[in-house]
Design an enzyme around this catalytic site. Sequence first.
Site, short mmCIF file in Angstrom:
data_model
loop_
_atom_site.label_atom_id
_atom_site.label_comp_id
_atom_site.label_asym_id
_atom_site.label_seq_id
_atom_site.Cartn_x
_atom_site.Cartn_y
_atom_site.Cartn_z
N SER A 1 0.79 -1.22 0.00
CA SER A 1 0.00 0.00 0.00
C SER A 1 0.83 1.28 0.00
O SER A 1 0.35 2.31 -0.45
CB SER A 1 -0.96 -0.01 1.19
OG SER A 1 -0.26 -0.18 2.40
N HIS B 1 -5.36 -3.13 -2.94
CA HIS B 1 -5.01 -2.15 -3.98
C HIS B 1 -4.90 -2.77 -5.37
O HIS B 1 -4.62 -2.06 -6.33
CB HIS B 1 -3.71 -1.45 -3.62
CG HIS B 1 -3.79 -0.65 -2.37
ND1 HIS B 1 -4.29 0.63 -2.33
CD2 HIS B 1 -3.48 -0.97 -1.09
CE1 HIS B 1 -4.26 1.08 -1.08
NE2 HIS B 1 -3.78 0.12 -0.31
N LYS C 1 -11.73 1.09 -1.95
CA LYS C 1 -10.67 1.62 -2.81
C LYS C 1 -11.16 1.64 -4.26
O LYS C 1 -12.01 2.45 -4.58
CB LYS C 1 -9.40 0.84 -2.54
CG LYS C 1 -8.88 1.27 -1.16
CD LYS C 1 -7.79 0.46 -0.56
CE LYS C 1 -7.48 1.07 0.81
NZ LYS C 1 -6.87 0.14 1.74
C1 LIG Z 1 -6.79 0.06 3.16
C2 LIG Z 1 -6.22 -1.26 3.46
C3 LIG Z 1 -6.82 -2.11 4.39
C4 LIG Z 1 -7.96 -1.66 5.25
O1 LIG Z 1 -9.14 -1.62 4.55
P1 LIG Z 1 -10.32 -0.70 5.14
O2 LIG Z 1 -11.53 -1.19 4.44
O3 LIG Z 1 -9.95 0.69 4.80
O4 LIG Z 1 -10.36 -0.95 6.61
C5 LIG Z 1 -6.31 -3.37 4.55
N1 LIG Z 1 -5.22 -3.77 3.85
C6 LIG Z 1 -4.60 -2.97 2.97
C7 LIG Z 1 -3.41 -3.47 2.24
C8 LIG Z 1 -5.07 -1.68 2.76
O5 LIG Z 1 -4.44 -0.87 1.92
#
Ligand SMILES: *Cc1c(COP(=O)(O)O)cnc(C)c1O
Length: 402
Positions: free
Chosen positions: A184, A212, A244
């Site tokens: 990320s 992602h 996302k």
């Molecule tokens: C954003 C993210 C999460 C968390 O997801 P949310 O739905 O925002 O709680 C988990 N793992 C990764 C790799 C992320 O980038």
Amino acid sequence: MRRDPDALAADLAALAAAGRLRSRRVVERVRAGGTDAARVVVDGRELIDFCSNDYLGLARHRDVIAALAPAAAEFGAGSGAAHLVTGHSLPHHALEEELAAFTGRERALLFSTGYLANLGAITAFAGRGEVVLQDRLNHASLIDGARLSGARLLRYGHGDAAAAGRVLAERDDVALLATDGVFSMDGDVAPLPALAPLAARARAWLLVDDAHGLGVLGAGGRGCVAAAGLDADAVPLLVGTLGKAFGTFGAFVAGDATTIEFLLQHARTYIYSTALPPAVAAATRVALRLAAAEEWRREHLWQLIARFRAAAAAAGLQLAVSATPIQPLIVGGAAAAVRASAALREAGFWVAAIRPPTVPEGTARLRVTLSALHRAADVDALVAALVAALATRAPAARMAKR
Ligand SMILES: *Cc1c(COP(=O)(O)O)cnc(C)c1O
């Protein structure tokens, strides 16, 4: 820590002195729809947003937004309970089936957030007396899941499948190997084709968190696991988030039917948490359809990524080895990253400064994320602004870089 307001104030002052104090900026308006959709208004000023994870622009898509109101009218503003009580409604159920089909798995289980999905999955599949093995740069929720599970957390060097393999060969107590799919904060992709057979041979669960990658990578946006040709046997636990590329909110774990039924029975973050609003699930169904069908969003995104990398390289900026929409520029010191981010904001661009402890000490960075909402001209203007913002770095910041 004992109850002591002075200690809290001292902690906050220390964070501020180290350039690590986090703060929120209030988004006053978003230009949803239209050609300027990547623009937001903050502190009365319009900025081009280069730090959201809305990679495909679906958070602001007319049809996704339009799905909310009728579903809320039918099922309520909230779900009213956890899934296993009375909170599991038709939009949730349909979305789970569609996510299973999208990921090529037998079943998918919705969680309220990705953080909760990772906590729930790791604590369900690993526990005391066992080991959870993780990439050093994994997302905080994977690390926290291992801690909460009571298992011992071991970490291998970033992207180093051989190092993971050595741990798996030496021990017989590794219950689960977890990795980000796309990292990320770095944008690179995990060595999944190497990790999958290592985990399988050691009879360890492999969990890939493709927060992602889903919607972005691979044919039809099916993510880095599908792009690597890995099925549910190779990657038994696939975690995806919906906030996302899919532009809404929530998360899921996909796998074969027995694995997911076990998760439903044992994941405490699933059992003891309110189901996400049914209207959000309804909107996500629309977003999922658009993400799968509208290849032009990904094609435009790839063109922007290539354009950004070519222009940044030509301008002498130090790029990371990322082929994804996450394009970090490592600055080094936290204060220098914050300063560069502020200079960019002055110039009309919103680019987040990411500091320790989110990233390792000495690797504070500007994390640029590209979206299908951006235009080529936005990217060109950003590169020019980055060159100017990084050129004005203070000498002390340069020294902190190494
Ligand atoms: C954003 C993210 C999460 C968390 O997801 P949310 O739905 O925002 O709680 C988990 N793992 C990764 C790799 C992320 O980038």
